[in-house]
Design an enzyme around this catalytic site. Structure first.
Site, mmCIF file in Angstrom:
data_model
loop_
_atom_site.group_PDB
_atom_site.id
_atom_site.type_symbol
_atom_site.label_atom_id
_atom_site.label_comp_id
_atom_site.label_asym_id
_atom_site.label_seq_id
_atom_site.Cartn_x
_atom_site.Cartn_y
_atom_site.Cartn_z
ATOM 1 N N SER A 128 -45.950 13.148 -24.578
ATOM 2 C CA SER A 128 -47.050 12.989 -25.469
ATOM 3 C C SER A 128 -48.306 12.210 -24.863
ATOM 4 C CB SER A 128 -46.361 12.176 -26.721
ATOM 5 O OG SER A 128 -45.830 11.041 -26.297
ATOM 6 N N THR A 171 -48.440 8.154 -28.416
ATOM 7 C CA THR A 171 -49.680 7.429 -27.567
ATOM 8 C C THR A 171 -48.827 6.229 -26.914
ATOM 9 O OG1 THR A 171 -50.991 8.094 -29.545
ATOM 10 C CG2 THR A 171 -51.676 6.168 -28.188
ATOM 11 N N THR A 202 -53.397 9.462 -24.741
ATOM 12 C CA THR A 202 -52.483 10.245 -25.406
ATOM 13 C C THR A 202 -52.946 11.554 -25.160
ATOM 14 O OG1 THR A 202 -51.674 10.964 -27.790
ATOM 15 C CG2 THR A 202 -54.025 10.626 -27.392
ATOM 16 N N ARG A 220 -59.224 19.644 -31.363
ATOM 17 C CA ARG A 220 -58.740 18.468 -32.150
ATOM 18 C C ARG A 220 -58.619 17.259 -31.439
ATOM 19 N NH1 ARG A 220 -54.645 14.212 -32.190
ATOM 20 N NH2 ARG A 220 -54.396 13.480 -34.322
ATOM 21 N N VAL A 221 -59.553 16.071 -31.925
ATOM 22 C CA VAL A 221 -59.330 14.655 -31.266
ATOM 23 C C VAL A 221 -58.773 13.604 -32.247
ATOM 24 C CG1 VAL A 221 -60.554 12.840 -30.328
ATOM 25 C CG2 VAL A 221 -61.188 15.298 -29.687
ATOM 26 N N GLY A 222 -57.836 12.885 -32.099
ATOM 27 C CA GLY A 222 -57.153 11.936 -33.166
ATOM 28 C C GLY A 222 -58.066 10.660 -32.913
ATOM 29 N N ASP A 223 -57.093 9.566 -32.905
ATOM 30 C CA ASP A 223 -57.701 8.152 -33.225
ATOM 31 C C ASP A 223 -57.940 7.576 -31.623
ATOM 32 O OD1 ASP A 223 -54.800 8.250 -33.122
ATOM 33 O OD2 ASP A 223 -54.793 6.179 -33.099
ATOM 34 N N THR A 264 -50.535 3.777 -32.727
ATOM 35 C CA THR A 264 -49.904 4.859 -32.091
ATOM 36 C C THR A 264 -49.726 5.740 -33.681
ATOM 37 O OG1 THR A 264 -48.005 5.961 -31.128
ATOM 38 C CG2 THR A 264 -47.772 3.840 -32.441
ATOM 39 N N GLY A 265 -49.325 6.981 -33.442
ATOM 40 C CA GLY A 265 -49.034 7.775 -34.938
ATOM 41 C C GLY A 265 -50.061 8.641 -35.243
ATOM 42 N N GLY A 284 -53.076 10.082 -35.860
ATOM 43 C CA GLY A 284 -54.604 9.664 -35.596
ATOM 44 C C GLY A 284 -55.495 9.780 -36.768
HETATM 45 N N1 GLY Z 1 -52.491 8.853 -32.136
HETATM 46 C C1 GLY Z 1 -52.555 9.821 -31.542
HETATM 47 C C2 GLY Z 1 -53.260 11.078 -31.995
HETATM 48 O O1 GLY Z 1 -53.154 11.115 -33.253
HETATM 49 O O2 GLY Z 1 -53.858 11.954 -31.312
#
Ligand code: GLY
Length: 323
Positions: free
Chosen positions: A79, A181, A199, A209-212, A232-233, A235
Site C-alpha cells: 500500500s 499509508t 502511499t 484518483r488522488v486521496g488525502d 491513514t485510511g 482519504g
Molecule cells: N489514505 C490514502 C488514500 O486514501 O489514498
C-alpha cells in the site's frame, strides 16, 4: 546516541503553575523528545531508521524521510511505494507530502515509475518555488533531480490486480485495503517537529484518483506553534473534513493529541450521519504529536495501531476507537 539521561524532558515549566495550566491558560500536555510516531505497527522498522537519526541528535526532517522510505522500498508493503497495489487499469501511482518545522511543505501526486515519492516531495519543497507537482510534471522533475526510473508493479501486485479483475468490485475492506499509508511525525532533540506521509493510495482506485496523503492539511499538517498530525485510511473522508489541519488546530486550542484526533474522527462520523451514509466499511486513523512531545491517536473502527519510539523504546500501541 543519546542516553536516557540526555533526553530532554520538555514542558517542565508548564507543569509549575497550579492546575497544570501554562501562561496562556491552556493545559500543557507534556511528553519527551526526541520522539517519532508512525501509522500502523508495521512502522516499527521505519521508526528504527528514523531513530538512527533522532537518537544521534539529527534533524527530524531527515528522520521522517528516512523512516517512511523503509516502507516505500519494501515490496511486501502493498500500500506504499514499490510493490503498491495498482489502480483498476494496472498502473501504480504514488502520492506523498512532507512538512518541516517552519511549516514549509512539498508534495507529489500521481507520480509513476519512481519508488520514493517522499524524496521527490522534499525536493519540490527545497528546490522549487512551488509546493506540489503532479503526474507527468512530477515525473519530469524526478528525472531532472536524478531519481532512478523503474517499474513499480511487482509480480505479486500484478497477480492481486488480476484476481481483483475477476469481480472488479470496488469495496475497500476496513484495516486491509484501508491499511494504506505510512504517516510519520517526529520531534527532534532541538525541538524541530516535521512530518511525512506516503502511499500508493486505495487499491483498485480509478485511474488518476488522488486521496488525502499528499494534501497538506488532510493527510498531514505541521504547525510549529501547536504540533503535527497525519492520517491513514479512506482519504476521501479525511479530505472532506481537512482532518490533520483540524487536529492541529484543536491542539492549539488546548486539547491533548488524543482528544484532538477524537474530535476529527467525530467530525467524520457526524458529517456522514447527517448525509445518511454508513461508515461500516470505512476506516480512518489519526495520529498527533504536539510541540512538547506528547502524542495520541484515534480511529473510527477498532484495529488501528501505531508505532512509537521515544525514551521508553520502540513499541506498538493500539489507538482508541469510536465504533
Ligand atoms: N489514505 C490514502 C488514500 O486514501 O489514498
Amino acid at each position: 546516541m543519546l542516553n536516557r539521561k540526555q533526553f530532554l524532558k520538555t514542558g517542565l515549566l508548564g507543569t509549575i503553575p497550579l492546575s497544570g495550566l501554562g501562561f496562556s491558560g491552556k493545559k500543557k500536555h507534556v511528553g519527551s523528545k526526541p520522539v517519532v510516531i508512525a501509522t500502523w505497527f508495521t512502522a516499527l522498522r521505519a521508526n528504527e531508521a528514523a531513530w538512527e537519526i533522532l537518537g544521534n541528535g539529527g534533524y527530524a526532517l531527515d528522520a521522517v524521510e528516512a523512516g517512511v522510505m523503509v516502507e516505500e522500498n519494501d515490496p511486501k508493503n502493498m500500500s506504499v511505494g514499490y510493490g503498491g497495489r495498482p489502480d483498476r487499469e494496472g498502473n501504480v501511482s504514488l502520492d506523498a507530502c512532507i512538512m518541516d518545522e517552519r511549516g514549509e511543505c512539498g508534495a507529489v501526486v500521481f507520480l509513476q515509475n519512481y519508488k520514493n515519492p517522499i524524496s521527490v516531495a522534499r525536493k519540490v519543497m527545497e528546490e522549487t518555488p512551488h509546493i506540489m507537482l503532479a503526474g507527468k510534471g512530477a515525473q519530469q522533475f524526478a528525472k531532472e533531480q536524478g531519481f532512478e526510473e523503474m517499474d513499480l508493479l511487482t509480480p505479486e501486485a500484478k497477480k492481486a490486480w488480476e484476481n481483483w479483475l475477476k469481480t472488479s468490485e470496488y469495496k475497500p475492506v476496513v484495516n486491509i485495503e484501508n491499511h494504506d499509508t505510512i504517516g510519520m511525525l517526529a520531534l527532534d532533540a532541538d525541538g524541530r517537529l516535521c512530518g511525512a506521509c506516503t502511499t500508493s493510495g486505495a487499491a483498485w482506485k480509478m485511474h488518476g484518483r488522488v486521496g488525502d496523503s499528499p494534501i497538506i492539511g488532510a493527510g498531514l499538517f505541521v504547525d510549529p506553534e501547536a504540533g503535527g498530525a497525519c492520517a491513514t485510511g479512506l482519504g476521501e473522508e479525511v479530505v472532506k473534513t481537512a482532518g490533520s489541519a483540524l487536529i492541529v488546530e484543536m491542539m492549539r486550542q488546548g486539547h491533548s493529541p488524543e482528544e484532538a484526533c477524537k474530535i476529527a474522527v467525530d467530525r467524520i462520523i457526524s458529517r456522514n450521519k447527517k448525509a445518511g451514509k454508513s461508515l461500516k466499511n470505512t476506516q480512518v486513523g489519526y495520529l498527533a504529536l504536539n510541540k512538547d512531545g506528547a502524542f495520541g491517536a484515534y480511529s473510527i473502527q477498532k484495529g488501528f495501531n501505531y508505532a512509537v519510539y521515544n525514551e521508553d523504546g520502540n513499541r506498538r500501541l493500539d489507538s482508541g476507537f469510536r465504533v
